[in-house]
Motif scaffolding. Structure first.
Motif, PDB file in Angstrom:
ATOM      1  N   ALA A   8     -18.320 -47.934 -19.330  1.00  0.00           N
ATOM      2  CA  ALA A   8     -18.032 -48.007 -20.767  1.00  0.00           C
ATOM      3  C   ALA A   8     -17.938 -46.575 -21.298  1.00  0.00           C
ATOM      4  O   ALA A   8     -18.447 -45.638 -20.669  1.00  0.00           O
ATOM      5  CB  ALA A   8     -19.143 -48.768 -21.492  1.00  0.00           C
ATOM      6  N   PRO A   9     -17.283 -46.393 -22.448  1.00  0.00           N
ATOM      7  CA  PRO A   9     -17.230 -45.046 -23.037  1.00  0.00           C
ATOM      8  C   PRO A   9     -18.645 -44.529 -23.336  1.00  0.00           C
ATOM      9  O   PRO A   9     -19.541 -45.317 -23.669  1.00  0.00           O
ATOM     10  CB  PRO A   9     -16.454 -45.253 -24.344  1.00  0.00           C
ATOM     11  CG  PRO A   9     -15.730 -46.533 -24.165  1.00  0.00           C
ATOM     12  CD  PRO A   9     -16.575 -47.375 -23.257  1.00  0.00           C
ATOM     13  N   LEU A  10     -18.830 -43.230 -23.213  1.00  0.00           N
ATOM     14  CA  LEU A  10     -20.116 -42.601 -23.487  1.00  0.00           C
ATOM     15  C   LEU A  10     -20.052 -41.909 -24.849  1.00  0.00           C
ATOM     16  O   LEU A  10     -19.065 -41.246 -25.162  1.00  0.00           O
ATOM     17  CB  LEU A  10     -20.449 -41.593 -22.395  1.00  0.00           C
ATOM     18  CG  LEU A  10     -20.522 -42.171 -20.981  1.00  0.00           C
ATOM     19  CD1 LEU A  10     -20.744 -41.067 -19.961  1.00  0.00           C
ATOM     20  CD2 LEU A  10     -21.602 -43.223 -20.880  1.00  0.00           C
ATOM     21  N   LEU A  11     -21.117 -42.063 -25.631  1.00  0.00           N
ATOM     22  CA  LEU A  11     -21.177 -41.488 -26.974  1.00  0.00           C
ATOM     23  C   LEU A  11     -21.769 -40.085 -26.930  1.00  0.00           C
ATOM     24  O   LEU A  11     -22.850 -39.874 -26.385  1.00  0.00           O
ATOM     25  CB  LEU A  11     -22.017 -42.368 -27.894  1.00  0.00           C
ATOM     26  CG  LEU A  11     -22.204 -41.866 -29.324  1.00  0.00           C
ATOM     27  CD1 LEU A  11     -20.861 -41.758 -30.053  1.00  0.00           C
ATOM     28  CD2 LEU A  11     -23.162 -42.769 -30.076  1.00  0.00           C
ATOM     29  N   GLY A  12     -21.045 -39.148 -27.517  1.00  0.00           N
ATOM     30  CA  GLY A  12     -21.513 -37.774 -27.577  1.00  0.00           C
ATOM     31  C   GLY A  12     -21.408 -37.215 -28.979  1.00  0.00           C
ATOM     32  O   GLY A  12     -20.765 -37.804 -29.864  1.00  0.00           O
ATOM     33  N   VAL A  13     -22.053 -36.087 -29.187  1.00  0.00           N
ATOM     34  CA  VAL A  13     -21.984 -35.350 -30.447  1.00  0.00           C
ATOM     35  C   VAL A  13     -21.698 -33.895 -30.143  1.00  0.00           C
ATOM     36  O   VAL A  13     -21.992 -33.408 -29.051  1.00  0.00           O
ATOM     37  CB  VAL A  13     -23.309 -35.458 -31.260  1.00  0.00           C
ATOM     38  CG1 VAL A  13     -23.546 -36.881 -31.736  1.00  0.00           C
ATOM     39  CG2 VAL A  13     -24.498 -34.957 -30.446  1.00  0.00           C
ATOM     40  N   SER A  14     -21.116 -33.207 -31.112  1.00  0.00           N
ATOM     41  CA  SER A  14     -20.967 -31.758 -30.995  1.00  0.00           C
ATOM     42  C   SER A  14     -21.133 -31.143 -32.377  1.00  0.00           C
ATOM     43  O   SER A  14     -21.071 -31.840 -33.386  1.00  0.00           O
ATOM     44  CB  SER A  14     -19.637 -31.369 -30.359  1.00  0.00           C
ATOM     45  OG  SER A  14     -18.564 -31.777 -31.160  1.00  0.00           O
ATOM     46  N   ALA A  15     -21.351 -29.837 -32.387  1.00  0.00           N
ATOM     47  CA  ALA A  15     -21.669 -29.143 -33.631  1.00  0.00           C
ATOM     48  C   ALA A  15     -20.720 -27.987 -33.880  1.00  0.00           C
ATOM     49  O   ALA A  15     -20.528 -27.128 -33.016  1.00  0.00           O
ATOM     50  CB  ALA A  15     -23.107 -28.616 -33.581  1.00  0.00           C
ATOM     51  N   LEU A  16     -20.136 -27.996 -35.059  1.00  0.00           N
ATOM     52  CA  LEU A  16     -19.351 -26.870 -35.545  1.00  0.00           C
ATOM     53  C   LEU A  16     -20.334 -25.991 -36.309  1.00  0.00           C
ATOM     54  O   LEU A  16     -20.689 -26.275 -37.452  1.00  0.00           O
ATOM     55  CB  LEU A  16     -18.224 -27.365 -36.450  1.00  0.00           C
ATOM     56  CG  LEU A  16     -17.378 -26.317 -37.162  1.00  0.00           C
ATOM     57  CD1 LEU A  16     -16.775 -25.327 -36.188  1.00  0.00           C
ATOM     58  CD2 LEU A  16     -16.287 -26.986 -37.970  1.00  0.00           C
ATOM     59  N   ILE A  17     -20.843 -24.967 -35.624  1.00  0.00           N
ATOM     60  CA  ILE A  17     -21.892 -24.106 -36.186  1.00  0.00           C
ATOM     61  C   ILE A  17     -21.249 -22.869 -36.775  1.00  0.00           C
ATOM     62  O   ILE A  17     -20.562 -22.117 -36.080  1.00  0.00           O
ATOM     63  CB  ILE A  17     -22.916 -23.702 -35.112  1.00  0.00           C
ATOM     64  CG1 ILE A  17     -23.491 -24.948 -34.439  1.00  0.00           C
ATOM     65  CG2 ILE A  17     -24.026 -22.854 -35.724  1.00  0.00           C
ATOM     66  CD1 ILE A  17     -24.286 -24.636 -33.184  1.00  0.00           C
ATOM     67  N   TRP A  18     -21.496 -22.652 -38.021  1.00  0.00           N
ATOM     68  CA  TRP A  18     -20.898 -21.559 -38.776  1.00  0.00           C
ATOM     69  C   TRP A  18     -21.968 -20.553 -39.148  1.00  0.00           C
ATOM     70  O   TRP A  18     -23.047 -20.921 -39.607  1.00  0.00           O
ATOM     71  CB  TRP A  18     -20.251 -22.131 -40.030  1.00  0.00           C
ATOM     72  CG  TRP A  18     -19.628 -21.129 -40.930  1.00  0.00           C
ATOM     73  CD1 TRP A  18     -20.095 -20.719 -42.145  1.00  0.00           C
ATOM     74  CD2 TRP A  18     -18.409 -20.422 -40.728  1.00  0.00           C
ATOM     75  NE1 TRP A  18     -19.246 -19.804 -42.692  1.00  0.00           N
ATOM     76  CE2 TRP A  18     -18.204 -19.603 -41.847  1.00  0.00           C
ATOM     77  CE3 TRP A  18     -17.474 -20.400 -39.695  1.00  0.00           C
ATOM     78  CZ2 TRP A  18     -17.098 -18.773 -41.969  1.00  0.00           C
ATOM     79  CZ3 TRP A  18     -16.375 -19.578 -39.819  1.00  0.00           C
ATOM     80  CH2 TRP A  18     -16.199 -18.776 -40.944  1.00  0.00           C
ATOM     81  N   ARG A  19     -21.661 -19.285 -38.975  1.00  0.00           N
ATOM     82  CA  ARG A  19     -22.547 -18.203 -39.417  1.00  0.00           C
ATOM     83  C   ARG A  19     -21.817 -17.475 -40.535  1.00  0.00           C
ATOM     84  O   ARG A  19     -20.928 -16.649 -40.272  1.00  0.00           O
ATOM     85  CB  ARG A  19     -22.878 -17.279 -38.250  1.00  0.00           C
ATOM     86  CG  ARG A  19     -23.987 -16.312 -38.583  1.00  0.00           C
ATOM     87  CD  ARG A  19     -24.557 -15.665 -37.360  1.00  0.00           C
ATOM     88  NE  ARG A  19     -23.546 -14.886 -36.653  1.00  0.00           N
ATOM     89  CZ  ARG A  19     -23.806 -14.112 -35.603  1.00  0.00           C
ATOM     90  NH1 ARG A  19     -25.014 -14.050 -35.123  1.00  0.00           N
ATOM     91  NH2 ARG A  19     -22.844 -13.437 -35.027  1.00  0.00           N
TER      92      ARG A  19
END
Length: 145
Positions: A8-19
């Motif tokens: 089955a598809p795997l759920l992931g997250v990612s972060a657009l981290i801004w400085r």
């Protein structure tokens, strides 16, 4: 969780981290497949019982050593990679969140081969997925928040 040839598809997250002080985004260079060697937003899979926000905080810390505050959801993408026989080798559903840098010094860890803060101009020459480049470009206005 089987990442390669999943059932089955795997759920992931990612972060657009801004400085904001330097107008830069944090990117990691992937150390493993899929997309080994490409630059990407830090992130990974959500663990069972973990909220999306908690997964963002944990994955960012594991890959970069940085602490972040999770902001709004900004985008999703669904990378599906097949093998030579047309079988689905990788299938992820990734939810991208804006994240605000809180502290720490970036260190490439976990599955990150390299790490760095990059301006939008500096990113232009880096190898990365078109989806990643599009998320960063479309949501760079949010980073002024």
């Amino acid at each position: 969780m089987q990442r390669e040839y999943p059932s089955a598809p795997l759920l992931g997250v990612s972060a657009l981290i801004w400085r904001p002080q330097t107008a830069q985004v944090l990117l990691i260079q992937r150390a493993r497949e899929p997309n080994k060697g490409l630059w990407a937003l830090p992130g990974g899979l959500v663990e069972v019982g973990e909220t999306l926000a908690a997964a963002v905080v944990r994955e960012v810390f594991e890959e970069t050593g940085l602490s972040v505050q999770v902001g709004p959801f900004v985008a999703s993408f669904e990378p599906i990679l097949t093998d030579e026989q047309g079988r689905v080798r990788y299938h992820f559903v990734v939810l991208d969140y804006l994240a605000y840098y809180q502290g720490g010094e970036p260190v490439a860890a976990d599955d990150a081969a390299a790490i760095g803060w990059f301006s939008l101009d500096e990113m232009a020459g880096l190898p990365m997925l078109a989806d990643t480049r599009q998320v960063i470009a479309q949501h760079s206005a949010l980073t002024a928040i």
